[in-house]
Design a protein around this motif. Sequence first.
Motif, PDB file in Angstrom:
ATOM      1  N   UNK A   1     100.894 -13.350  56.891  1.00 24.13           N
ATOM      2  CA  UNK A   1      99.348 -13.519  55.835  1.00 24.13           C
ATOM      3  C   UNK A   1     100.085 -13.829  54.426  1.00 24.13           C
ATOM      4  N   UNK A   2     101.338 -13.022  54.548  1.00 24.91           N
ATOM      5  CA  UNK A   2     101.811 -13.334  52.813  1.00 24.91           C
ATOM      6  C   UNK A   2     103.004 -14.784  53.385  1.00 24.91           C
ATOM      7  N   UNK A   3     103.366 -14.382  54.190  1.00 32.05           N
ATOM      8  CA  UNK A   3     104.620 -15.078  53.979  1.00 32.05           C
ATOM      9  C   UNK A   3     103.665 -17.043  53.644  1.00 32.05           C
ATOM     10  N   UNK A   4     102.465 -16.958  54.324  1.00 32.41           N
ATOM     11  CA  UNK A   4     101.330 -18.219  54.499  1.00 32.41           C
ATOM     12  C   UNK A   4     100.935 -18.817  53.051  1.00 32.41           C
ATOM     13  N   UNK A   5     100.854 -17.271  52.447  1.00 33.70           N
ATOM     14  CA  UNK A   5     100.502 -17.589  50.807  1.00 33.70           C
ATOM     15  C   UNK A   5     101.145 -17.658  49.823  1.00 33.70           C
ATOM     16  N   UNK A   6     102.477 -17.103  50.306  1.00 35.05           N
ATOM     17  CA  UNK A   6     104.149 -16.894  49.157  1.00 35.05           C
ATOM     18  C   UNK A   6     104.479 -19.001  49.641  1.00 35.05           C
ATOM     19  N   UNK A   7     104.365 -18.546  50.435  1.00 35.04           N
ATOM     20  CA  UNK A   7     105.748 -20.619  50.631  1.00 35.04           C
ATOM     21  C   UNK A   7     103.892 -21.359  50.395  1.00 35.04           C
ATOM     22  N   UNK A   8     103.187 -21.599  50.741  1.00 37.43           N
ATOM     23  CA  UNK A   8     101.760 -22.202  50.216  1.00 37.43           C
ATOM     24  C   UNK A   8     102.061 -23.323  51.494  1.00 37.43           C
ATOM     25  N   UNK A   9     101.837 -21.991  53.160  1.00 43.53           N
ATOM     26  CA  UNK A   9     101.862 -23.283  54.450  1.00 43.53           C
ATOM     27  C   UNK A   9     101.862 -22.651  55.602  1.00 43.53           C
ATOM     28  N   UNK A  10     100.909 -23.735  56.621  1.00 42.51           N
ATOM     29  CA  UNK A  10      99.877 -23.063  57.359  1.00 42.51           C
ATOM     30  C   UNK A  10     101.076 -21.794  57.975  1.00 42.51           C
TER      31      UNK A  10
END
Length: 179
Positions: free
Chosen positions: A92-101
């Motif tokens: 979840x954090x990675x999706x928000x941090x990296x702006x990707x699915x």
Amino acid sequence: MFQPDTQRLIDDWTVLARASGVRGGIPRRAAFRPETLGARMPRAFLVEQRREGPTLRVAGGWLELLHNRPLGGTDFLALWGPASRPLVAETLSQALRQARPMVIVARAGAGDATVEVTMTPLRGRSGRPDRILGLMAPAEPVSLDHDMPCLLTARLAVAAGDPGRPDLSLAAVQGRRLA
């Protein structure tokens, strides 16, 4: 290669993320039209990232049948087995941090069916990236006929596409470190 429903959500999100006026590669929640999900709507969910953790704002009927209870307002991580929760939280954090699915391949139901859980980042009303639009796409039939709530088991997480924003890096200006 992703399930067709997974790929469809990724493609729809990518169109929104590339629209003019989108900040940091993450579209606003208001830009997403739920009717684009069509028959996938019962397997969709919306998570809000709060201080106390990721909370389900909305969950489709199929998901509530899978978990054998209403899900609105519940802790998203509680839908996962204890050993899976760190991977899910980081995804979840990675999706928000990296702006990707991001896509988690998981096991669900009494028969341990494989499902893909897609997570796409969105901006809330405040403009902060704090929402995740998600979709469960079963690779095989999932048994929804059970008395106990089903806990999902995450197997692996995969990033889809290129990051929508560059990684942070440190720079020094006159001896001061800046991000």
